[in-house]
Scaffold this motif. Structure first.
Motif, PDB file in Angstrom:
ATOM      1  N   ASP A   1       3.536  11.140   4.541  1.00  0.00           N
ATOM      2  CA  ASP A   1       4.439  12.292   4.515  1.00  0.00           C
ATOM      3  C   ASP A   1       5.009  12.632   5.886  1.00  0.00           C
ATOM      4  OD1 ASP A   1       2.250  13.329   5.818  1.00  0.00           O
ATOM      5  OD2 ASP A   1       1.867  14.941   4.391  1.00  0.00           O
TER       6      ASP A   1
ATOM      7  N   ASP B   1       1.112   9.533   8.692  1.00  0.00           N
ATOM      8  CA  ASP B   1       0.742   9.409   7.287  1.00  0.00           C
ATOM      9  C   ASP B   1       2.026   9.244   6.468  1.00  0.00           C
ATOM     10  OD1 ASP B   1      -0.727   9.374   4.959  1.00  0.00           O
ATOM     11  OD2 ASP B   1      -1.731  11.286   5.302  1.00  0.00           O
TER      12      ASP B   1
ATOM     13  N   TRP C   1      -0.929  17.220  -4.527  1.00  0.00           N
ATOM     14  CA  TRP C   1      -2.286  17.348  -4.001  1.00  0.00           C
ATOM     15  C   TRP C   1      -2.534  18.681  -3.300  1.00  0.00           C
ATOM     16  CZ3 TRP C   1      -3.381  18.093   1.161  1.00  0.00           C
ATOM     17  CH2 TRP C   1      -2.377  17.813   2.077  1.00  0.00           C
TER      18      TRP C   1
ATOM     19  N   GLU D   1      -1.222  12.589  -6.164  1.00  0.00           N
ATOM     20  CA  GLU D   1      -0.681  12.517  -4.811  1.00  0.00           C
ATOM     21  C   GLU D   1       0.594  13.350  -4.689  1.00  0.00           C
ATOM     22  OE1 GLU D   1      -0.462  11.626  -0.818  1.00  0.00           O
ATOM     23  OE2 GLU D   1      -2.140  11.447  -2.223  1.00  0.00           O
TER      24      GLU D   1
ATOM     25  N   GLU E   1      -5.861  13.407   4.118  1.00  0.00           N
ATOM     26  CA  GLU E   1      -4.872  12.361   4.406  1.00  0.00           C
ATOM     27  C   GLU E   1      -4.807  11.355   3.271  1.00  0.00           C
ATOM     28  OE1 GLU E   1      -7.379   9.376   7.261  1.00  0.00           O
ATOM     29  OE2 GLU E   1      -7.198  11.460   7.895  1.00  0.00           O
ATOM     30  N   SER E   2      -3.664  10.721   3.102  1.00  0.00           N
ATOM     31  CA  SER E   2      -3.529   9.703   2.074  1.00  0.00           C
ATOM     32  C   SER E   2      -4.147   8.399   2.571  1.00  0.00           C
ATOM     33  CB  SER E   2      -2.053   9.480   1.727  1.00  0.00           C
ATOM     34  OG  SER E   2      -1.442   8.619   2.672  1.00  0.00           O
TER      35      SER E   2
ATOM     36  N   ARG F   1      -7.670  11.228   0.507  1.00  0.00           N
ATOM     37  CA  ARG F   1      -7.170  11.543  -0.830  1.00  0.00           C
ATOM     38  C   ARG F   1      -7.146  10.260  -1.667  1.00  0.00           C
ATOM     39  NH1 ARG F   1      -3.064  14.154   2.106  1.00  0.00           N
ATOM     40  NH2 ARG F   1      -1.476  12.785   1.237  1.00  0.00           N
ATOM     41  N   SER F   2      -8.326   9.728  -1.913  1.00  0.00           N
ATOM     42  CA  SER F   2      -8.433   8.537  -2.750  1.00  0.00           C
ATOM     43  C   SER F   2      -8.148   8.904  -4.201  1.00  0.00           C
ATOM     44  CB  SER F   2      -9.844   7.955  -2.652  1.00  0.00           C
ATOM     45  OG  SER F   2     -10.789   8.856  -3.215  1.00  0.00           O
TER      46      SER F   2
END
Length: 307
Positions: free
Chosen positions: A283, A281, A228, A225, A242-243, A213-214
Protein backbone atom coordinates in the motif's frame (compact mmCIF):
# COMPACT_ATOMS: atom_id res chain seq x y z
CA UNK A 1 14.57 -7.44 -19.61
CA UNK A 2 17.30 -5.44 -17.95
CA UNK A 3 19.38 -6.37 -14.93
CA UNK A 4 17.82 -3.35 -13.23
CA UNK A 5 14.27 -4.67 -13.67
CA UNK A 6 15.23 -8.34 -13.25
CA UNK A 7 18.20 -8.30 -10.85
CA UNK A 8 17.78 -11.99 -10.03
CA UNK A 9 17.60 -13.19 -13.62
CA UNK A 10 19.42 -16.52 -13.92
CA UNK A 11 19.34 -17.15 -10.15
CA UNK A 12 17.86 -20.36 -8.79
CA UNK A 13 15.94 -20.21 -5.51
CA UNK A 14 14.29 -22.74 -3.25
CA UNK A 15 11.57 -21.43 -0.95
CA UNK A 16 10.84 -24.23 1.48
CA UNK A 17 7.39 -23.72 2.94
CA UNK A 18 5.83 -21.56 0.22
CA UNK A 19 2.19 -22.62 0.36
CA UNK A 20 0.92 -19.38 1.87
CA UNK A 21 1.84 -16.35 3.98
CA UNK A 22 5.44 -15.14 4.06
CA UNK A 23 6.77 -18.08 2.06
CA UNK A 24 4.39 -17.50 -0.83
CA UNK A 25 5.10 -13.77 -0.91
CA UNK A 26 8.87 -14.32 -0.80
CA UNK A 27 8.63 -16.74 -3.71
CA UNK A 28 6.53 -14.31 -5.74
CA UNK A 29 8.84 -11.37 -5.10
CA UNK A 30 11.89 -13.44 -6.04
CA UNK A 31 10.02 -14.27 -9.23
CA UNK A 32 9.24 -10.59 -9.78
CA UNK A 33 12.99 -10.00 -9.67
CA UNK A 34 13.48 -12.67 -12.35
CA UNK A 35 14.47 -15.75 -10.36
CA UNK A 36 13.55 -19.34 -11.04
CA UNK A 37 11.85 -20.46 -7.84
CA UNK A 38 11.22 -23.98 -6.63
CA UNK A 39 8.37 -23.84 -4.13
CA UNK A 40 7.60 -26.59 -1.67
CA UNK A 41 4.94 -27.45 0.84
CA UNK A 42 2.54 -30.20 1.86
CA UNK A 43 -0.74 -28.77 0.56
CA UNK A 44 -1.44 -29.42 -3.11
CA UNK A 45 -4.58 -29.42 -5.22
CA UNK A 46 -5.05 -33.10 -4.36
CA UNK A 47 -3.72 -33.29 -0.79
CA UNK A 48 -4.18 -31.21 2.37
CA UNK A 49 -1.64 -30.95 5.18
CA UNK A 50 -2.37 -31.07 8.91
CA UNK A 51 -2.88 -27.30 8.80
CA UNK A 52 -6.24 -28.12 7.27
CA UNK A 53 -6.48 -25.27 4.76
CA UNK A 54 -7.56 -26.01 1.21
CA UNK A 55 -7.57 -22.42 -0.09
CA UNK A 56 -3.83 -22.18 -0.77
CA UNK A 57 -1.64 -24.69 -2.63
CA UNK A 58 1.95 -24.85 -3.83
CA UNK A 59 0.75 -25.13 -7.43
CA UNK A 60 -0.99 -21.79 -7.07
CA UNK A 61 2.17 -20.28 -5.58
CA UNK A 62 4.22 -21.51 -8.54
CA UNK A 63 1.69 -20.00 -10.95
CA UNK A 64 1.91 -16.67 -9.13
CA UNK A 65 5.70 -16.74 -9.39
CA UNK A 66 5.50 -17.29 -13.13
CA UNK A 67 2.85 -14.60 -13.56
CA UNK A 68 5.11 -12.18 -11.69
CA UNK A 69 7.88 -12.63 -14.24
CA UNK A 70 9.93 -15.52 -12.90
CA UNK A 71 9.58 -19.26 -13.30
CA UNK A 72 7.72 -21.11 -10.57
CA UNK A 73 8.10 -24.84 -10.06
CA UNK A 74 5.98 -26.63 -7.46
CA UNK A 75 7.47 -29.71 -5.79
CA UNK A 76 5.34 -31.33 -3.05
CA UNK A 77 7.72 -31.96 -0.16
CA UNK A 78 7.48 -32.89 3.49
CA UNK A 79 10.68 -31.42 4.89
CA UNK A 80 10.66 -33.86 7.80
CA UNK A 81 11.22 -36.67 5.29
CA UNK A 82 14.92 -36.71 4.43
CA UNK A 83 14.38 -38.82 1.32
CA UNK A 84 11.90 -36.29 -0.06
CA UNK A 85 14.26 -33.40 0.58
CA UNK A 86 17.13 -35.28 -1.07
CA UNK A 87 14.95 -35.98 -4.12
CA UNK A 88 14.02 -32.29 -4.28
CA UNK A 89 17.64 -31.11 -4.19
CA UNK A 90 18.71 -33.78 -6.69
CA UNK A 91 15.99 -32.53 -9.04
CA UNK A 92 17.19 -28.93 -8.73
CA UNK A 93 20.75 -30.10 -9.42
CA UNK A 94 19.71 -32.14 -12.46
CA UNK A 95 17.52 -29.40 -13.92
CA UNK A 96 19.58 -26.29 -13.05
CA UNK A 97 22.97 -27.40 -11.75
CA UNK A 98 23.03 -24.79 -9.03
CA UNK A 99 21.20 -23.23 -6.10
CA UNK A 100 21.73 -19.56 -5.27
CA UNK A 101 19.07 -18.80 -2.67
CA UNK A 102 17.63 -21.03 0.05
CA UNK A 103 14.71 -19.71 2.10
CA UNK A 104 13.76 -21.83 5.11
CA UNK A 105 10.21 -20.72 5.84
CA UNK A 106 8.81 -24.05 6.97
CA UNK A 107 6.37 -23.85 9.88
CA UNK A 108 2.66 -24.72 9.74
CA UNK A 109 2.30 -24.89 13.50
CA UNK A 110 -0.26 -22.19 14.27
CA UNK A 111 -2.93 -24.80 15.03
CA UNK A 112 -0.62 -26.18 17.72
CA UNK A 113 0.21 -22.81 19.23
CA UNK A 114 -3.36 -21.62 19.79
CA UNK A 115 -4.25 -24.23 22.46
CA UNK A 116 -0.76 -23.88 23.98
CA UNK A 117 -0.77 -20.08 24.13
CA UNK A 118 0.06 -18.85 27.63
CA UNK A 119 0.43 -22.36 29.06
CA UNK A 120 3.44 -23.55 31.03
CA UNK A 121 5.51 -26.44 29.72
CA UNK A 122 3.80 -28.98 31.98
CA UNK A 123 0.38 -27.69 30.95
CA UNK A 124 1.16 -28.03 27.23
CA UNK A 125 0.39 -31.28 25.45
CA UNK A 126 3.83 -32.83 24.99
CA UNK A 127 3.13 -34.31 21.58
CA UNK A 128 1.92 -30.92 20.32
CA UNK A 129 4.97 -29.18 21.77
CA UNK A 130 7.39 -31.62 20.18
CA UNK A 131 5.52 -31.30 16.90
CA UNK A 132 6.15 -27.54 16.99
CA UNK A 133 9.87 -28.25 17.31
CA UNK A 134 9.74 -30.74 14.45
CA UNK A 135 7.93 -28.30 12.17
CA UNK A 136 9.88 -25.18 13.08
CA UNK A 137 13.36 -26.53 13.81
CA UNK A 138 13.98 -30.05 12.53
CA UNK A 139 12.64 -29.22 9.06
CA UNK A 140 15.07 -26.32 8.76
CA UNK A 141 18.01 -28.44 9.89
CA UNK A 142 17.23 -31.22 7.41
CA UNK A 143 16.77 -28.80 4.52
CA UNK A 144 19.99 -26.90 5.16
CA UNK A 145 22.00 -30.08 5.63
CA UNK A 146 20.78 -31.53 2.34
CA UNK A 147 20.64 -28.37 0.21
CA UNK A 148 23.79 -26.51 1.21
CA UNK A 149 26.25 -28.75 -0.68
CA UNK A 150 24.53 -27.57 -3.86
CA UNK A 151 24.35 -23.94 -2.73
CA UNK A 152 28.07 -23.70 -1.87
CA UNK A 153 29.08 -25.08 -5.27
CA UNK A 154 29.07 -21.46 -6.45
CA UNK A 155 30.19 -18.49 -4.30
CA UNK A 156 27.71 -15.88 -3.15
CA UNK A 157 24.85 -18.10 -2.00
CA UNK A 158 22.22 -16.75 0.37
CA UNK A 159 20.35 -18.61 3.14
CA UNK A 160 17.37 -16.93 4.79
CA UNK A 161 15.94 -18.34 8.01
CA UNK A 162 12.43 -16.95 8.40
CA UNK A 163 11.19 -16.69 11.96
CA UNK A 164 8.96 -14.65 14.27
CA UNK A 165 10.73 -11.92 16.20
CA UNK A 166 14.10 -10.24 16.11
CA UNK A 167 17.01 -11.30 18.29
CA UNK A 168 16.46 -8.09 20.26
CA UNK A 169 12.78 -8.70 20.88
CA UNK A 170 13.11 -12.42 21.48
CA UNK A 171 15.10 -11.86 24.65
CA UNK A 172 11.51 -11.68 25.95
CA UNK A 173 9.52 -14.86 26.56
CA UNK A 174 7.53 -15.84 23.47
CA UNK A 175 4.13 -17.05 24.68
CA UNK A 176 4.96 -20.72 25.28
CA UNK A 177 8.07 -22.84 26.01
CA UNK A 178 7.91 -24.80 22.75
CA UNK A 179 7.03 -21.81 20.58
CA UNK A 180 9.83 -19.83 22.20
CA UNK A 181 12.33 -22.53 21.22
CA UNK A 182 10.86 -22.94 17.72
CA UNK A 183 11.14 -19.23 16.89
CA UNK A 184 14.47 -18.52 18.57
CA UNK A 185 16.19 -21.50 16.93
CA UNK A 186 16.21 -20.01 13.38
CA UNK A 187 17.98 -16.92 14.70
CA UNK A 188 20.77 -19.06 16.12
CA UNK A 189 20.74 -21.24 12.99
CA UNK A 190 21.47 -18.19 10.84
CA UNK A 191 24.34 -17.26 13.15
CA UNK A 192 25.84 -20.77 12.94
CA UNK A 193 25.25 -21.11 9.19
CA UNK A 194 27.00 -17.78 8.66
CA UNK A 195 30.10 -19.35 10.19
CA UNK A 196 29.85 -22.43 7.96
CA UNK A 197 29.17 -20.44 4.77
CA UNK A 198 31.76 -17.72 5.18
CA UNK A 199 34.63 -19.58 3.53
CA UNK A 200 32.37 -20.43 0.59
CA UNK A 201 31.47 -16.76 0.13
CA UNK A 202 27.92 -17.36 1.33
CA UNK A 203 25.64 -15.35 3.59
CA UNK A 204 23.07 -16.51 6.14
CA UNK A 205 20.58 -14.28 7.91
CA UNK A 206 17.43 -14.59 9.98
CA UNK A 207 14.53 -12.44 8.77
CA UNK A 208 11.24 -11.80 10.50
CA UNK A 209 8.10 -10.08 9.29
CA UNK A 210 6.30 -7.80 11.67
CA UNK A 211 2.63 -8.33 12.44
CA UNK A 212 1.87 -10.36 9.34
CA UNK A 213 -1.51 -10.18 7.61
CA UNK A 214 -1.30 -13.77 6.43
CA UNK A 215 -4.32 -15.58 5.05
CA UNK A 216 -4.79 -17.28 8.41
CA UNK A 217 -4.51 -14.02 10.33
CA UNK A 218 -7.06 -12.30 8.09
CA UNK A 219 -9.44 -15.23 8.54
CA UNK A 220 -8.94 -15.05 12.30
CA UNK A 221 -10.14 -11.45 12.33
CA UNK A 222 -12.89 -12.08 9.77
CA UNK A 223 -11.47 -9.61 7.24
CA UNK A 224 -9.76 -9.67 3.85
CA UNK A 225 -6.75 -7.84 2.51
CA UNK A 226 -9.17 -5.35 0.96
CA UNK A 227 -10.79 -4.35 4.27
CA UNK A 228 -8.19 -5.44 6.84
CA UNK A 229 -8.33 -2.10 8.65
CA UNK A 230 -11.80 -3.06 9.91
CA UNK A 231 -10.03 -5.43 12.31
CA UNK A 232 -8.59 -2.45 14.19
CA UNK A 233 -12.03 -2.02 15.76
CA UNK A 234 -11.35 -5.24 17.66
CA UNK A 235 -7.63 -4.61 18.14
CA UNK A 236 -6.35 -1.06 17.49
CA UNK A 237 -2.71 -2.18 17.36
CA UNK A 238 -3.51 -4.23 14.25
CA UNK A 239 -3.16 -0.92 12.41
CA UNK A 240 0.60 -1.53 12.25
CA UNK A 241 0.16 -4.91 10.51
CA UNK A 242 1.92 -5.55 7.23
CA UNK A 243 1.04 -7.60 4.17
CA UNK A 244 3.18 -10.60 3.18
CA UNK A 245 4.42 -8.56 0.22
CA UNK A 246 6.61 -6.59 2.64
CA UNK A 247 8.80 -9.48 3.77
CA UNK A 248 8.80 -10.77 0.19
CA UNK A 249 10.35 -7.51 -0.97
CA UNK A 250 12.76 -7.63 1.97
CA UNK A 251 14.16 -11.00 0.95
CA UNK A 252 14.27 -10.06 -2.73
CA UNK A 253 16.22 -6.90 -1.87
CA UNK A 254 18.69 -8.92 0.19
CA UNK A 255 19.14 -11.43 -2.61
CA UNK A 256 19.81 -8.68 -5.15
CA UNK A 257 22.31 -6.83 -2.94
CA UNK A 258 25.89 -7.58 -4.04
CA UNK A 259 27.06 -6.38 -0.62
CA UNK A 260 24.69 -8.57 1.40
CA UNK A 261 27.61 -10.29 3.15
CA UNK A 262 27.65 -7.31 5.54
CA UNK A 263 24.52 -8.82 7.11
CA UNK A 264 26.06 -12.26 7.62
CA UNK A 265 24.79 -13.96 10.76
CA UNK A 266 22.46 -11.14 11.73
CA UNK A 267 18.81 -11.03 12.75
CA UNK A 268 16.85 -8.65 10.51
CA UNK A 269 13.25 -7.47 10.18
CA UNK A 270 11.16 -6.43 7.19
CA UNK A 271 10.81 -2.91 8.62
CA UNK A 272 14.56 -2.57 9.17
CA UNK A 273 15.34 -3.74 5.63
CA UNK A 274 12.70 -1.40 4.17
CA UNK A 275 14.59 1.55 5.64
CA UNK A 276 17.87 0.20 4.27
CA UNK A 277 16.71 -0.66 0.75
CA UNK A 278 13.88 1.84 0.28
CA UNK A 279 11.02 -0.51 -0.61
CA UNK A 280 7.48 -0.22 0.76
CA UNK A 281 4.59 -2.48 1.57
CA UNK A 282 1.94 -3.09 -1.07
CA UNK A 283 0.00 0.00 0.00
CA UNK A 284 3.04 2.30 -0.20
CA UNK A 285 3.53 2.47 3.56
CA UNK A 286 6.64 1.43 5.47
CA UNK A 287 5.49 -0.22 8.72
CA UNK A 288 7.87 -0.94 11.58
CA UNK A 289 5.88 -3.38 13.66
CA UNK A 290 8.72 -4.45 15.96
CA UNK A 291 9.61 -0.86 16.70
CA UNK A 292 5.97 -0.25 17.57
CA UNK A 293 5.70 -3.37 19.73
CA UNK A 294 8.80 -2.48 21.74
CA UNK A 295 7.67 1.14 22.14
CA UNK A 296 4.28 -0.11 23.35
CA UNK A 297 5.94 -1.65 26.38
CA UNK A 298 6.68 1.84 27.68
CA UNK A 299 3.55 3.72 26.67
CA UNK A 300 1.04 4.16 23.87
CA UNK A 301 2.91 5.15 20.72
CA UNK A 302 1.14 6.68 17.77
CA UNK A 303 0.65 4.07 15.04
CA UNK A 304 1.25 6.78 12.43
CA UNK A 305 4.84 7.05 13.62
CA UNK A 306 5.44 3.40 12.78
CA UNK A 307 3.66 3.07 9.43
Amino acid sequence: MTTESKPLGGRIALVAGATRGAGRAIAVQLGTAGATVYVTGRTTRTKVSEVGRTTETIEETAELVTAAGGEGIAVPTDHLEVAQVRALVERIDEERGRLDILVNDIWGGEHLLVPAFGKKIWETDLDSGLRMLELGVKTHVITSSVALPLLVRHPGGLVVEVTDGTAEYNTRFRENFFYDLAKNAPIRMAYALAHDLKEAGGTAVAVTPGWLRSEQMLDHFGVTEANWRDATEKLPDFAVAESPVYIGRAVAALAADPERARWNGQSLSSGQLAKEYGFTDADGSRPDAWGFIIASENGKPDVADYR
